[in-house]
Scaffold this active site. Structure first.
Site, mmCIF file in Angstrom:
data_model
loop_
_atom_site.group_PDB
_atom_site.id
_atom_site.type_symbol
_atom_site.label_atom_id
_atom_site.label_comp_id
_atom_site.label_asym_id
_atom_site.label_seq_id
_atom_site.Cartn_x
_atom_site.Cartn_y
_atom_site.Cartn_z
ATOM 1 N N ARG A 35 61.747 -1.415 8.227
ATOM 2 C CA ARG A 35 61.485 -0.748 7.101
ATOM 3 C C ARG A 35 61.021 -1.671 5.762
ATOM 4 O O ARG A 35 62.060 -2.102 5.084
ATOM 5 C CB ARG A 35 62.440 0.156 6.549
ATOM 6 C CG ARG A 35 61.992 1.192 5.504
ATOM 7 C CD ARG A 35 62.896 2.470 5.336
ATOM 8 N NE ARG A 35 64.068 2.097 4.937
ATOM 9 C CZ ARG A 35 64.916 3.439 4.642
ATOM 10 N NH1 ARG A 35 64.514 4.490 4.416
ATOM 11 N NH2 ARG A 35 66.222 3.024 4.365
ATOM 12 N N ASP A 42 73.869 4.421 -0.260
ATOM 13 C CA ASP A 42 72.747 3.550 -0.338
ATOM 14 C C ASP A 42 71.750 3.823 -1.581
ATOM 15 O O ASP A 42 72.132 4.917 -2.477
ATOM 16 C CB ASP A 42 72.071 3.354 1.060
ATOM 17 C CG ASP A 42 71.046 4.561 1.203
ATOM 18 O OD1 ASP A 42 71.160 5.553 0.465
ATOM 19 O OD2 ASP A 42 70.396 4.574 2.190
HETATM 20 C C1 LIG Z 1 69.330 7.209 3.003
HETATM 21 C C2 LIG Z 1 68.741 6.323 3.895
HETATM 22 O O1 LIG Z 1 67.825 5.387 3.648
HETATM 23 S S1 LIG Z 1 69.724 6.047 5.219
HETATM 24 C C3 LIG Z 1 69.426 4.360 5.712
HETATM 25 C C4 LIG Z 1 69.940 3.404 5.189
HETATM 26 N N1 LIG Z 1 71.308 3.281 5.258
HETATM 27 C C5 LIG Z 1 71.966 2.477 6.399
HETATM 28 O O2 LIG Z 1 71.271 1.972 7.153
HETATM 29 C C6 LIG Z 1 73.472 2.645 6.540
HETATM 30 C C7 LIG Z 1 74.019 1.571 7.103
HETATM 31 N N2 LIG Z 1 75.301 1.461 7.395
HETATM 32 C C8 LIG Z 1 76.178 0.354 6.840
HETATM 33 O O3 LIG Z 1 75.770 -0.333 6.024
HETATM 34 C C9 LIG Z 1 77.573 0.530 7.203
HETATM 35 O O4 LIG Z 1 77.754 1.343 7.932
HETATM 36 C C10 LIG Z 1 78.436 1.058 5.744
HETATM 37 C C11 LIG Z 1 78.191 -0.049 4.661
HETATM 38 C C12 LIG Z 1 78.053 2.515 5.603
HETATM 39 C C13 LIG Z 1 79.883 0.860 6.143
HETATM 40 O O5 LIG Z 1 80.166 -0.550 6.504
HETATM 41 P P1 LIG Z 1 81.604 -1.187 6.890
HETATM 42 O O6 LIG Z 1 82.479 -0.414 5.840
HETATM 43 O O7 LIG Z 1 81.458 -2.576 6.763
HETATM 44 O O8 LIG Z 1 81.856 -0.383 8.208
HETATM 45 P P2 LIG Z 1 83.017 -0.921 9.201
HETATM 46 O O9 LIG Z 1 83.854 -1.776 8.536
HETATM 47 O O10 LIG Z 1 83.532 0.250 9.802
HETATM 48 O O11 LIG Z 1 82.250 -1.807 10.172
HETATM 49 C C14 LIG Z 1 82.796 -2.197 11.617
HETATM 50 C C15 LIG Z 1 81.755 -2.767 12.163
HETATM 51 O O12 LIG Z 1 80.545 -2.063 12.525
HETATM 52 C C16 LIG Z 1 79.352 -2.828 11.902
HETATM 53 N N3 LIG Z 1 78.472 -1.808 11.497
HETATM 54 C C17 LIG Z 1 78.665 -0.865 10.451
HETATM 55 N N4 LIG Z 1 77.670 -0.283 10.311
HETATM 56 C C18 LIG Z 1 76.849 -0.988 10.762
HETATM 57 C C19 LIG Z 1 75.236 -0.652 11.173
HETATM 58 N N5 LIG Z 1 74.688 0.420 10.418
HETATM 59 N N6 LIG Z 1 74.460 -1.482 11.866
HETATM 60 C C20 LIG Z 1 75.332 -2.528 12.471
HETATM 61 N N7 LIG Z 1 76.485 -2.751 12.569
HETATM 62 C C21 LIG Z 1 77.283 -1.882 11.614
HETATM 63 C C22 LIG Z 1 79.938 -3.829 11.012
HETATM 64 O O13 LIG Z 1 79.070 -4.889 10.704
HETATM 65 C C23 LIG Z 1 81.279 -4.321 11.668
HETATM 66 O O14 LIG Z 1 81.111 -5.151 12.532
HETATM 67 P P3 LIG Z 1 81.996 -6.264 13.056
HETATM 68 O O15 LIG Z 1 83.345 -5.548 13.667
HETATM 69 O O16 LIG Z 1 81.544 -7.213 13.963
HETATM 70 O O17 LIG Z 1 82.768 -7.017 11.668
HETATM 71 O O1 LIG Z 2 65.524 7.157 3.802
HETATM 72 C C1 LIG Z 2 66.182 8.106 4.161
HETATM 73 C C2 LIG Z 2 66.554 9.260 3.208
HETATM 74 O O2 LIG Z 2 67.519 10.145 3.855
HETATM 75 O O3 LIG Z 2 66.438 8.995 1.899
#
Ligand SMILES: CC(=O)SCCNC(=O)CCNC(=O)[C@H](O)C(C)(C)COP(=O)(O)OP(=O)(O)OC[C@H]1O[C@@H](n2cnc3c(N)ncnc32)[C@H](O)[C@@H]1OP(=O)(O)O
Ligand SMILES: O=CC(=O)O
Length: 590
Positions: A211, A493
């Site tokens: 994206r 986010d």
């Molecule tokens: C409205 C929109 O646009 S939605 C799309 C955009 N938003 C996203 O993509 C959300 C992505 N998610 C994230 O960034 C994270 O999950 C967060 C920030 C919400 C939470 O993160 P954290 O507090 O670090 O989660 P947590 O501590 O439970 O993570 C545990 C493990 O999972 C991994 N993890 C968590 N979320 C993700 C993810 N989305 N992708 C890959 N790995 C992940 C962490 O890197 C961590 O890895 P590790 O054990 O190797 O260190």
């Molecule tokens: O990018 C996704 C959204 O829900 O906003």
């Protein structure tokens, strides 16, 4: 009340003289010719283009692996794209002003009469699913840091949307290292060790989808002819240039998610860029696939038109619910009838959200492309089993709603949610998709998309406080270089934080009252800013006092403005390294 719509396409086409006409042999040929001209520049011209497209990270030039991404040849491609398409991008952004002005003076959004023939023609469909995109029942999303890229690709989800938009803070390091990480992931050369833990890519990772940033964001560290280039073009072009051929040679392709569009001509611009890029890089026409997020209110009225523009490269639409709510408030900023209650009350079950989902599914399945669901904000809650179970029950209910509505897949924010989403889609979606769920009986009228009626919805003190906490903490985190954070056990986010910021503005602007009768004023919000600010450095790693101070000042100013800004990311960009310090771009204010 004035209705805008009539004559709009013509008017926008006039406003945007650079944009090519409806796809046809002439426009295709001219794009190919242009691409060939740029491509055949000599090495000297390439070096000059690279110098003109000076890339300047915070610490100066790209370093180490970054140099393998910001190469003279890649810069030549960026410069060619900028010179061919940036004027059109800027005109399209200006055209958003014209729409906003009409809405401010009482105009209403509606389906465009000029494009009725596209909507009413049942005969056309989009491109067939490309390899790796046949079954998209669970898509994980996340920023492009190396660890998360490996974790996401290994998560067992069908695809991974690597995000340069809402969950990313566009520091130079994040943008270029993200490209390095994706290049390495594509080639299965990304394994590494961190704090004693091995990160090793599985043999069959999720299919990668990228994206890029939305049209509104500049890439201020790359100037072409002394102008900042588009963040969208920068992200798309670097990924495409370095990976398209490799992906195609290895059974996948260059796949994208396209965010935050407000008009089908913005989709046409992407389409033109795709044709140009494929031609320039010698990649077969039609290799690209792009899924468009329907996440602005104007775009909800143009779903068919957006698919039509991108039909040779389309892989569907997605309900970007969070940005959609943000846009619903922002575009109808003058409309008292669009005042919404607490963020938690604006669920997918409320009328206008349900209508948008139904229309998206009906539209996509008619055109034989994926109708993707969206993201529940709940994430796993550590060390509290009961709270975690309640949060996961909400995710489960959301995914069940999506699959039974007819979506072909859904988004997850965290690897631990994969199983919940997968189990529900496996149980209810037996083939790779649900294109057969046609929903032809669905009739969605403009009024259904615009009604802000939410039975039982209230504005509460808790809702105001929650919005302040989310907007303030998120802005501070973003300023520290982090684009996605857990706040009060929710994924926050740029899109979710924007709802919080815009709701606070809307409530003040329209003199809204709490359920207790108290009027919401800037001073009332300031009190929450003051009580929330001191805790943020303790709860979000990497945030310092300066970040909190800037974020506090920003939010306090925003709720006092006659017009809230278009995007917090545009406003705050000037505070990132490589920015020019608090500068608000002209496109920030509509
Ligand atoms: C409205 C929109 O646009 S939605 C799309 C955009 N938003 C996203 O993509 C959300 C992505 N998610 C994230 O960034 C994270 O999950 C967060 C920030 C919400 C939470 O993160 P954290 O507090 O670090 O989660 P947590 O501590 O439970 O993570 C545990 C493990 O999972 C991994 N993890 C968590 N979320 C993700 C993810 N989305 N992708 C890959 N790995 C992940 C962490 O890197 C961590 O890895 P590790 O054990 O190797 O260190
Ligand atoms: O990018 C996704 C959204 O829900 O906003």
């Amino acid at each position: 009340m004035a209705v805008y719509g009539a004559g709009q396409v013509k008017e926008l086409t006039d406003l945007v003289p650079g944009i090519l006409g409806q796809l046809g042999p002439d426009s295709l040929a001219s794009l190919r010719k242009l691409a060939a001209q740029y491509q055949s520049q000599t090495a000297a011209a390439a070096a000059a283009a690279a110098a003109a497209a000076g890339a300047n990270g915070a610490g100066g030039e790209a370093k180490g692996a970054q140099e393998e991404i910001i190469t003279p040849e890649a810069l030549k491609f960026l410069a060619a794209l900028h010179r061919t398409f940036n004027a059109t991008r800027l005109s399209l952004l200006d055209a958003r002003h014209a729409v906003q002005r009409r809405l401010d003076s009482g105009g209403e959004l509606g389906f465009l009469p000029e494009t009725e023939h596209i909507r009413n023609d049942p005969s056309w469909t989009c491109a067939p699913p490309a390899p790796g995109l046949e079954d998209r029942r669970v898509e994980i999303t996340g920023p492009t840091d190396r660890k998360m890229v490996v974790n996401a690709l290994n998560s067992g989800a069908k695809t991974f949307m690597a995000d340069f938009e809402d969950s990313n803070c566009p520091t130079w390091a994040n943008m270029v290292n993200g490209q390095v990480n994706l290049r390495d992931a594509v080639r299965h050369q990304i394994d590494f060790e961190l704090k004693g833990k091995q990160y090793k890519l599985v043999e069959k990772p999720a299919t990668l989808i990228v994206r890029p940033r939305g049209w509104h964001l500049d890439e201020p560290r790359v100037l072409v002819d002394n102008q900042p280039m588009s963040g969208s073009i920068f992200d798309f072009a670097l990924f495409f240039f370095h990976n398209a051929a490799y992906l195609l040679a290895n059974g996948r392709g260059p796949y994208f998610y396209l965010p935050k569009m407000e008009h089908h001509l913005e989709a046409r611009l992407w389409s033109d860029i795709f044709y140009f890029g494929q031609s320039y890089c010698g990649v077969p026409t039609g290799s690209i696939r792009a899924t468009v997020l329907i996440e602005t209110l104007p775009a909800a009225f143009q779903m068919d038109e957006i698919l039509w523009e991108l039909r040779a490269h389309s892989s569907g639409l997605n309900c970007g619910r969070w940005d959609y709510i943000f846009s619903f408030i922002k575009r109808r900023r003058e409309d008292r009838n669009a005042v919404l209650p607490d963020r938690k009350d604006v669920t997918m079950e409320v009328g206008f959200m349900e209508s948008y989902v139904k229309l998206l599914i009906k539209t996509c399945h008619r055109r034989k492309v994926a109708a993707m669901g969206g993201m529940s904000a709940q994430i796993p809650i550590k060390n509290n089993e009961k709270a975690n179970e309640a949060a996961m029950a909400k995710v489960r209910a959301d995914k069940l709603r999506e699959v039974t509505a007819g979506h072909d897949g859904t988004w997850i924010a965290h690897p631990l949610i994969r199983k919940i989403a997968m189990d529900i889609f496996d149980e209810h979606m037996h083939g790779p998709n649900q294109y057969h769920v046609r929903r032809e009986e669905v009739e969605v009228r403009a009024a259904d998309l615009l009604s802000a009626k939410i039975t039982g919805g209230k504005i509460t003190e808790e809702g105001v406080r929650g919005n302040v906490e989310a907007a303030l903490s998120y802005c501070a985190a973003w300023l520290s270089g982090n684009g996605c954070v857990p706040i009060n056990h929710l994924m926050e986010d740029a899109a979710t934080a924007e709802i919080a910021r815009m709701q606070l503005w809307q409530w003040v602007y329209h003199g809204a009252s709490l359920d207790t009768g108290k009027t919401i004023t800037p001073e009332y919000i300031d009190a929450f800013i003051k009580s929330t600010a001191p805790g943020i450095t303790k709860t979000i790693a990497g945030v310092n006092d300066k970040h909190v101070e800037i974020a506090s000042r920003y939010l306090s100013e925003q709720v006092r403005k006659e017009r809230a800004s278009e995007f917090l990311t545009v406003d705050l960009m000037g505070y990132l390294e490589g920015g020019n310090g608090g500068f608000v771009s002209r496109r920030s204010m509509l």
